[in-house]
Design a protein around this motif. Structure first.
Motif, PDB file in Angstrom:
ATOM      1  N   SER A   1      -3.981   1.317  -2.784  1.00  0.00           N
ATOM      2  CA  SER A   1      -2.981   2.386  -2.789  1.00  0.00           C
ATOM      3  C   SER A   1      -3.556   3.640  -3.437  1.00  0.00           C
ATOM      4  O   SER A   1      -4.322   3.570  -4.399  1.00  0.00           O
ATOM      5  CB  SER A   1      -1.744   1.950  -3.569  1.00  0.00           C
ATOM      6  OG  SER A   1      -1.094   0.905  -2.906  1.00  0.00           O
ATOM      7  N   THR A   2      -3.128   4.785  -2.926  1.00  0.00           N
ATOM      8  CA  THR A   2      -3.564   6.058  -3.502  1.00  0.00           C
ATOM      9  C   THR A   2      -2.473   6.688  -4.367  1.00  0.00           C
ATOM     10  O   THR A   2      -2.686   7.746  -4.942  1.00  0.00           O
ATOM     11  CB  THR A   2      -3.972   7.037  -2.380  1.00  0.00           C
ATOM     12  OG1 THR A   2      -2.865   7.205  -1.483  1.00  0.00           O
ATOM     13  CG2 THR A   2      -5.175   6.520  -1.627  1.00  0.00           C
ATOM     14  N   ASP A   3      -1.330   6.048  -4.448  1.00  0.00           N
ATOM     15  CA  ASP A   3      -0.248   6.556  -5.285  1.00  0.00           C
ATOM     16  C   ASP A   3      -0.130   5.679  -6.537  1.00  0.00           C
ATOM     17  O   ASP A   3      -1.082   5.008  -6.922  1.00  0.00           O
ATOM     18  CB  ASP A   3       1.066   6.633  -4.499  1.00  0.00           C
ATOM     19  CG  ASP A   3       1.527   5.275  -4.007  1.00  0.00           C
ATOM     20  OD1 ASP A   3       0.831   4.274  -4.261  1.00  0.00           O
ATOM     21  OD2 ASP A   3       2.587   5.198  -3.378  1.00  0.00           O
ATOM     22  N   ARG A   4       1.012   5.666  -7.181  1.00  0.00           N
ATOM     23  CA  ARG A   4       1.204   4.943  -8.447  1.00  0.00           C
ATOM     24  C   ARG A   4       1.681   3.498  -8.265  1.00  0.00           C
ATOM     25  O   ARG A   4       2.134   2.874  -9.204  1.00  0.00           O
ATOM     26  CB  ARG A   4       2.241   5.702  -9.297  1.00  0.00           C
ATOM     27  CG  ARG A   4       1.772   7.064  -9.762  1.00  0.00           C
ATOM     28  CD  ARG A   4       2.799   7.767 -10.655  1.00  0.00           C
ATOM     29  NE  ARG A   4       3.349   6.887 -11.664  1.00  0.00           N
ATOM     30  CZ  ARG A   4       4.647   6.527 -11.742  1.00  0.00           C
ATOM     31  NH1 ARG A   4       5.496   6.960 -10.847  1.00  0.00           N
ATOM     32  NH2 ARG A   4       5.074   5.738 -12.691  1.00  0.00           N
ATOM     33  N   THR A   5       1.564   2.950  -7.093  1.00  0.00           N
ATOM     34  CA  THR A   5       2.044   1.589  -6.827  1.00  0.00           C
ATOM     35  C   THR A   5       1.430   0.587  -7.784  1.00  0.00           C
ATOM     36  O   THR A   5       2.132  -0.217  -8.398  1.00  0.00           O
ATOM     37  CB  THR A   5       1.730   1.181  -5.369  1.00  0.00           C
ATOM     38  OG1 THR A   5       2.341   2.116  -4.495  1.00  0.00           O
ATOM     39  CG2 THR A   5       2.222  -0.212  -5.071  1.00  0.00           C
TER      40      THR A   5
ATOM     41  N   ARG B   1       0.858  -1.180   0.000  1.00  0.00           N
ATOM     42  CA  ARG B   1       0.000   0.000   0.000  1.00  0.00           C
ATOM     43  C   ARG B   1       0.891   1.227   0.000  1.00  0.00           C
ATOM     44  O   ARG B   1       1.745   1.396   0.869  1.00  0.00           O
ATOM     45  CB  ARG B   1      -0.906   0.011   1.220  1.00  0.00           C
ATOM     46  CG  ARG B   1      -1.832   1.199   1.192  1.00  0.00           C
ATOM     47  CD  ARG B   1      -2.947   1.067   2.167  1.00  0.00           C
ATOM     48  NE  ARG B   1      -3.887   2.139   1.904  1.00  0.00           N
ATOM     49  CZ  ARG B   1      -4.589   2.722   2.829  1.00  0.00           C
ATOM     50  NH1 ARG B   1      -4.486   2.305   4.070  1.00  0.00           N
ATOM     51  NH2 ARG B   1      -5.411   3.684   2.527  1.00  0.00           N
ATOM     52  N   ASN B   2       0.716   2.042  -1.021  1.00  0.00           N
ATOM     53  CA  ASN B   2       1.454   3.305  -1.169  1.00  0.00           C
ATOM     54  C   ASN B   2       2.971   3.103  -1.078  1.00  0.00           C
ATOM     55  O   ASN B   2       3.644   3.697  -0.249  1.00  0.00           O
ATOM     56  CB  ASN B   2       0.989   4.324  -0.122  1.00  0.00           C
ATOM     57  CG  ASN B   2      -0.461   4.708  -0.298  1.00  0.00           C
ATOM     58  OD1 ASN B   2      -0.999   4.639  -1.405  1.00  0.00           O
ATOM     59  ND2 ASN B   2      -1.102   5.104   0.767  1.00  0.00           N
ATOM     60  N   GLN B   3       3.493   2.251  -1.953  1.00  0.00           N
ATOM     61  CA  GLN B   3       4.930   1.954  -1.965  1.00  0.00           C
ATOM     62  C   GLN B   3       5.557   2.256  -3.325  1.00  0.00           C
ATOM     63  O   GLN B   3       6.438   1.544  -3.785  1.00  0.00           O
ATOM     64  CB  GLN B   3       5.145   0.482  -1.612  1.00  0.00           C
ATOM     65  CG  GLN B   3       4.756   0.118  -0.212  1.00  0.00           C
ATOM     66  CD  GLN B   3       5.596   0.836   0.818  1.00  0.00           C
ATOM     67  OE1 GLN B   3       6.807   0.938   0.691  1.00  0.00           O
ATOM     68  NE2 GLN B   3       4.944   1.348   1.854  1.00  0.00           N
ATOM     69  N   GLU B   4       5.120   3.330  -3.985  1.00  0.00           N
ATOM     70  CA  GLU B   4       5.608   3.608  -5.334  1.00  0.00           C
ATOM     71  C   GLU B   4       7.118   3.841  -5.391  1.00  0.00           C
ATOM     72  O   GLU B   4       7.744   3.560  -6.397  1.00  0.00           O
ATOM     73  CB  GLU B   4       4.861   4.795  -5.959  1.00  0.00           C
ATOM     74  CG  GLU B   4       5.190   6.137  -5.351  1.00  0.00           C
ATOM     75  CD  GLU B   4       4.448   7.263  -6.040  1.00  0.00           C
ATOM     76  OE1 GLU B   4       4.240   7.192  -7.254  1.00  0.00           O
ATOM     77  OE2 GLU B   4       4.070   8.224  -5.347  1.00  0.00           O
TER      78      GLU B   4
ATOM     79  N   ASP C   1      -2.484  -5.345  -4.047  1.00  0.00           N
ATOM     80  CA  ASP C   1      -2.556  -3.918  -3.741  1.00  0.00           C
ATOM     81  C   ASP C   1      -3.689  -3.671  -2.751  1.00  0.00           C
ATOM     82  O   ASP C   1      -4.828  -4.079  -2.975  1.00  0.00           O
ATOM     83  CB  ASP C   1      -2.789  -3.110  -5.017  1.00  0.00           C
ATOM     84  CG  ASP C   1      -2.787  -1.635  -4.738  1.00  0.00           C
ATOM     85  OD1 ASP C   1      -1.768  -1.130  -4.247  1.00  0.00           O
ATOM     86  OD2 ASP C   1      -3.820  -0.985  -5.003  1.00  0.00           O
TER      87      ASP C   1
END
Length: 120
Positions: free
Chosen positions: A81-85, A46-49, A78
Motif C-alpha cells: 500500500s502507498t497510503d496509511r493502510t 492495498r490502499n484501503q486506509e 498488505d
C-alpha cells in the motif's frame, strides 16, 4: 443375475469413493500444516486506509463480543500500500493480539507453517 452385476458395480464405485475420501483425509493430515483448531481470517489489502479500520473493528466486535470464538487470528496481508493502510493495521495489531500485519510473502509462510503461528 443382472441385479447382482448392477449391485456389484455400484458397490465397487462406492468403495472406490470411500477409498478416495480416506486417502484425501490422510493426505490433508499428513502433508499439510493446517492442524491447529480454529479459523484464520486472511485479508489481503492495498490502499484501503478509509475502510480498513471499520472493517477490522466489525470483525473484532464479532470475535470479542459475539459468538465467533472459533476465529483464532485475523491476518492482514498488505500488498504494498502507498497510503496509511499498513500504519492503521499495525496500530490495531498492538491493541488486539489476534490481529497480525504481514506482507504477502510472510503471509504465505504463515499459511505454510500454520502450526508455528504462535511463535511469530
Amino acid at each position: 443375475m443382472e441385479n447382482f452385476i448392477i449391485n456389484s458395480i455400484l458397490w465397487t464405485f462406492a468403495l472406490y469413493g470411500l477409498f478416495e475420501l480416506i486417502k484425501q483425509i490422510i493426505y490433508m493430515c499428513t502433508y499439510t500444516n493446517m492442524k491447529e483448531d480454529g479459523i484464520y481470517i486472511i485479508i489481503a489489502v492495498r490502499n484501503q486506509e478509509e475502510r480498513i479500520e471499520g472493517f477490522l473493528r466489525s470483525i473484532l466486535f464479532k470475535i470479542l463480543y459475539g459468538k465467533e470464538e472459533y476465529i483464532k487470528d485475523v491476518i492482514v496481508s498488505d500488498l504494498n500500500s502507498t497510503d496509511r493502510t499498513k500504519e492503521i493495521v499495525d496500530k490495531m495489531s498492538t491493541d488486539y493480539e489476534c490481529v497480525r500485519i504481514t506482507n504477502w510473502k510472510e503471509c504465505k509462510d504463515i499459511i505454510d507453517n500454520i502450526n508455528d503461528i504462535d511463535k511469530i
